[in-house]
Design a protein around this motif. Structure first.
Motif, PDB file in Angstrom:
ATOM      1  N   UNK A  21       0.838  -1.202   0.000  1.00 24.18           N
ATOM      2  CA  UNK A  21       0.000   0.000   0.000  1.00 24.18           C
ATOM      3  C   UNK A  21       0.875   1.254   0.000  1.00 24.18           C
ATOM      4  N   UNK A  22       1.932   1.253   0.810  1.00 28.17           N
ATOM      5  CA  UNK A  22       2.840   2.392   0.858  1.00 28.17           C
ATOM      6  C   UNK A  22       3.645   2.512  -0.428  1.00 28.17           C
ATOM      7  N   UNK A  23       4.117   1.392  -0.957  1.00 29.51           N
ATOM      8  CA  UNK A  23       4.922   1.381  -2.177  1.00 29.51           C
ATOM      9  C   UNK A  23       4.143   1.989  -3.334  1.00 29.51           C
ATOM     10  N   UNK A  24       2.917   1.524  -3.549  1.00 26.05           N
ATOM     11  CA  UNK A  24       2.145   2.001  -4.699  1.00 26.05           C
ATOM     12  C   UNK A  24       1.614   3.416  -4.492  1.00 26.05           C
ATOM     13  N   UNK A  25       1.500   3.840  -3.255  1.00 25.20           N
ATOM     14  CA  UNK A  25       1.162   5.249  -3.003  1.00 25.20           C
ATOM     15  C   UNK A  25       2.348   6.144  -3.315  1.00 25.20           C
ATOM     16  N   UNK A  26       3.527   5.753  -2.838  1.00 20.39           N
ATOM     17  CA  UNK A  26       4.723   6.578  -3.031  1.00 20.39           C
ATOM     18  C   UNK A  26       5.110   6.675  -4.503  1.00 20.39           C
ATOM     19  N   UNK A  27       4.907   5.597  -5.277  1.00 21.42           N
ATOM     20  CA  UNK A  27       5.320   5.589  -6.677  1.00 21.42           C
ATOM     21  C   UNK A  27       4.166   5.860  -7.636  1.00 21.42           C
TER      22      UNK A  27
ATOM     23  N   UNK B  68      -9.528  -7.366  -2.156  1.00 21.64           N
ATOM     24  CA  UNK B  68      -9.495  -8.191  -0.950  1.00 21.64           C
ATOM     25  C   UNK B  68      -8.402  -7.814   0.048  1.00 21.64           C
ATOM     26  N   UNK B  69      -7.482  -6.927  -0.344  1.00 18.22           N
ATOM     27  CA  UNK B  69      -6.367  -6.577   0.543  1.00 18.22           C
ATOM     28  C   UNK B  69      -6.776  -5.419   1.449  1.00 18.22           C
ATOM     29  N   UNK B  70      -7.013  -5.656   2.744  1.00 21.13           N
ATOM     30  CA  UNK B  70      -7.492  -4.589   3.628  1.00 21.13           C
ATOM     31  C   UNK B  70      -6.499  -3.447   3.809  1.00 21.13           C
ATOM     32  N   UNK B  71      -5.221  -3.693   3.561  1.00 24.84           N
ATOM     33  CA  UNK B  71      -4.225  -2.625   3.705  1.00 24.84           C
ATOM     34  C   UNK B  71      -4.429  -1.510   2.683  1.00 24.84           C
ATOM     35  N   UNK B  72      -5.134  -1.797   1.598  1.00 26.19           N
ATOM     36  CA  UNK B  72      -5.385  -0.797   0.559  1.00 26.19           C
ATOM     37  C   UNK B  72      -6.631   0.052   0.837  1.00 26.19           C
ATOM     38  N   UNK B  73      -7.505  -0.388   1.698  1.00 26.48           N
ATOM     39  CA  UNK B  73      -8.845   0.177   1.773  1.00 26.48           C
ATOM     40  C   UNK B  73      -8.897   1.641   2.200  1.00 26.48           C
ATOM     41  N   UNK B  74      -8.168   2.009   3.229  1.00 24.65           N
ATOM     42  CA  UNK B  74      -8.251   3.394   3.710  1.00 24.65           C
ATOM     43  C   UNK B  74      -7.800   4.380   2.643  1.00 24.65           C
TER      44      UNK B  74
END
Length: 232
Positions: free
Chosen positions: A34-40, A88-94
């Motif tokens: 989630x952090x990787x795809x947000x940062x890039x 399905x990945x809850x880390x992406x939801x917020x």
């Protein structure tokens, strides 16, 4: 607008012995991705926008997206679009919810896997995905579900990375990176022949463009983009 409703509209299917393995969130990899795809996000969009711009042009008012992650494709949707997001990945939801709210997208979040969509037959006009079929447990099952939920004449727009040609340096690199890449990116495979899978999925018409990115992420630089249409 309420962009946080997670109530599924339909009862999930009962699991069977042939049901693909469900996605299992990982306490480290999920937040990392989630952090990787947000940062890039901006850099990756710079690489992919020429293809996404044409793929996601003129989408209908309701769109089903498989694996939206943190919302990289929301920039291609018109404000007011109803997005049925299968993530399905809850880390992406917020991050996905927050970005949908900023973009004025009506988000309907489903947490099932793409191998078993909790949607009726022939219920949507458009399905989109980008860099998703590489991670699912059974691409054939996902494509069968896409075909099932599309209305006659509906379209599936996709962008995916694929295996490099046999015997090339890049294919050898993909093979060497297989296990660490798969672990870090939650099941992502660099060596799938997704073009063949899509062409065998029963669509009436499929157009595919093969191309190569020029990026430091060498294992995923061989890609395809295209549109499949269901028979009307």
């Amino acid at each position: 607008m309420d962009a946080s409703h997670d109530v599924l509209s339909f009862e999930p299917k009962e699991p069977t012995p042939t049901t693909p393995e469900a996605f299992r969130p990982h306490p480290l990899r999920g937040p990392f991705n989630a952090l990787f795809f947000t940062a890039l996000d901006r850099y990756l969009d710079h690489l992919l926008w020429p293809h996404k711009r044409s793929l996601f042009d003129d989408l209908p008012a309701t769109v089903l997206e498989l694996g939206p992650g943190v919302g990289a494709n929301l920039r291609y949707l018109r404000a007011g679009t109803r997005l049925i997001a299968v993530e399905p990945n809850p880390a992406m939801h917020d991050r996905l919810r927050a970005r949908a709210a900023r973009a004025h997208i009506d988000l309907e979040l489903h947490t099932t896997g793409a191998e078993q969509l909790d949607l009726p037959d022939a219920s949507v006009d458009a399905v989109i995905s980008s860099l998703v079929l590489c991670t699912v447990s059974d691409p054939g099952a996902v494509l069968a579900e896409v075909h099932r939920v599309l209305r006659p004449g509906g379209r599936y727009a996709f962008l995916e990375h694929v295996a490099a040609p046999d015997g090339t340096v890049l294919r050898r690199l993909q093979r060497a990176a297989r296990r660490p890449w798969n672990w870090i990116f939650e099941g992502c495979s660099c060596e799938r022949d997704l073009q063949a899978s899509i062409e065998a999925a029963g669509f009436a018409e499929t157009t595919i463009e093969a191309y190569r990115l020029h990026s430091p992420f060498l294992p995923v630089n061989t890609q395809i983009a295209g549109v499949s249409r269901k028979d009307s």
